[in-house]
Scaffold this motif. Structure first.
Motif, PDB file in Angstrom:
ATOM      1  N   PHE A  28       8.199   6.249   6.122  1.00 21.81           N
ATOM      2  CA  PHE A  28       9.014   6.351   7.332  1.00 21.81           C
ATOM      3  C   PHE A  28       8.621   7.587   8.146  1.00 21.81           C
ATOM      4  N   GLU A  29       8.406   8.721   7.454  1.00 23.55           N
ATOM      5  CA  GLU A  29       8.025   9.942   8.161  1.00 23.55           C
ATOM      6  C   GLU A  29       6.690   9.793   8.870  1.00 23.55           C
ATOM      7  N   LYS A  72       3.797   9.153  15.664  1.00 20.82           N
ATOM      8  CA  LYS A  72       3.670   8.553  14.349  1.00 20.82           C
ATOM      9  C   LYS A  72       2.321   7.840  14.218  1.00 20.82           C
ATOM     10  N   ASN A 126       9.038   5.315   0.170  1.00 18.05           N
ATOM     11  CA  ASN A 126       9.608   4.741   1.391  1.00 18.05           C
ATOM     12  C   ASN A 126       9.878   5.818   2.431  1.00 18.05           C
ATOM     13  N   ASP A 127      10.445   6.929   1.986  1.00 17.12           N
ATOM     14  CA  ASP A 127      10.740   8.034   2.902  1.00 17.12           C
ATOM     15  C   ASP A 127       9.469   8.599   3.508  1.00 17.12           C
ATOM     16  N   VAL A 172       8.537   3.414  10.160  1.00 15.93           N
ATOM     17  CA  VAL A 172       8.978   2.138   9.595  1.00 15.93           C
ATOM     18  C   VAL A 172       9.837   2.398   8.368  1.00 15.93           C
ATOM     19  N   ARG A 173      11.045   1.873   8.359  1.00 13.66           N
ATOM     20  CA  ARG A 173      11.962   2.078   7.242  1.00 13.66           C
ATOM     21  C   ARG A 173      11.800   0.976   6.185  1.00 13.66           C
ATOM     22  N   ASP A 174      12.121   1.341   4.945  1.00 14.64           N
ATOM     23  CA  ASP A 174      12.218   0.379   3.840  1.00 14.64           C
ATOM     24  C   ASP A 174      10.971  -0.495   3.745  1.00 14.64           C
ATOM     25  N   TYR A 175       9.799   0.129   3.823  1.00 14.82           N
ATOM     26  CA  TYR A 175       8.543  -0.611   3.793  1.00 14.82           C
ATOM     27  C   TYR A 175       8.330  -1.275   2.434  1.00 14.82           C
TER      28      TYR A 175
END
Length: 300
Positions: free
Chosen positions: A65-66, A98, A61-62, A70-73
């Protein structure tokens, strides 16, 4: 057989220049990172729950996001425990721009130097079809747990021996590999050959910052002079680490025979020479960057 010349210890060379291409010789790359991947598989302290290696869902997930913002995919984090609180061990990426969240969907991707498989799992989670390659036995064993298409490959064989990989990928990733070889320029040319026209290449190489610091250079000299066995090497990494949980970062920078730092303009020049355009330094404004993250698009 004579010991290969080490550019740092023998020639006082730390910053790579393309004029050095052809001056140094290969070493046993199959063992260079193998010990740290073995320790990861054994869940040793300092080789688990670390951004540099971990492949569990919250760590992926991290990574997503990096890459995408998008968080908590995969799944929203719940029940934060100690391991969760330590998910930033090893540092986080500051990438801008991104990748769009659907950038990798359906693409044929090649992960060269896959290590334990964190980027392979990240790309697969984002919908890519991934071939993962490495020379480390334990790295390959780790990645086979999450990917069926895994192959032992010396990247220096690509140009001369692996025509089947020329123009193979829509997206090739080569993370933290080129600068740990005898010839980063030649290594880049091999890696670049795998990208098809209209495809993309993303590399990470050490920048002339932290890895050219007195701390790193002096620690590497001591390490190569004093540590002989795997036990001594691991003890040295624990000794100089700010915390035991970060041992992989230290062993990673200590253990390599070649540990070049690459000027940004040199790395960008590699992309230009191999027919890439829209070349972007993705972490140009990162505070205290240790490396360069660079993406290029191969001309159609």
């Amino acid at each position: 057989m004579a010991t290969p010349r080490n550019p740092h210890f023998d020639d006082n060379r730390v910053v790579w220049s393309d004029e050095y291409s052809g001056h140094y010789v290969p070493i046993a790359y199959d063992v260079q990172f193998d010990e740290q991947w073995r320790l990861f598989l054994e869940r040793a302290i300092g080789f688990r729950d670390h951004t540099g290696v971990e492949i569990s869902d919250n760590f992926i997930n991290d990574r997503i996001f990096e890459l995408t913002g998008v968080r908590d995919y995969i799944v929203a984090s719940q029940n934060i425990d100690e391991a969760e609180q330590n998910r930033d061990i090893g540092g986080k990426l500051y990438l801008d721009p991104k990748f769009p969240i659907d950038f990798f969907q359906g693409k044929r991707c090649l992960d060269i130097g896959c290590g334990a498989g964190r980027w392979t799992k990240t790309l697969k989670t984002l919908g890519a079809h991934v071939k993962s390659t490495d020379v480390s036995r334990h790295g390959l064993a780790s990645t086979r747990r999450i990917n069926d298409d895994v192959e032992e490959l010396n990247l220096f064989d690509i140009l001369e021996k692996r025509a089947d990989l020329h123009g193979y990928a829509d997206f090739t990733l080569c993370w933290g590999v080129l600068m740990c070889t005898h010839d980063p320029y030649l290594a880049f040319r091999n890696v670049a050959a795998t990208v098809k026209p209209g495809g993309d290449l993303y590399i990470m190489v050490y920048a002339p910052t932290y890895h050219a610091s007195d701390f790193v250079l002096n620690s590497r000299r001591r390490f190569h002079q004093q540590a002989r066995t795997n036990e001594q090497k691991l003890a040295f990494a624990y000794e100089i680490s700010n915390r035991p949980e970060n041992a992989i970062n230290l062993l990673d920078m200590l253990n390599t025979f070649y540990n070049w730092v690459i000027p940004k303009d040199v790395a960008v020049g590699w992309f230009e020479q191999q027919g890439f355009e829209d070349i972007t330094v993705l972490n140009l404004h990162e505070p205290h960057n240790c490396g360069w993250h660079i993406k290029g698009h191969k001309k159609s």
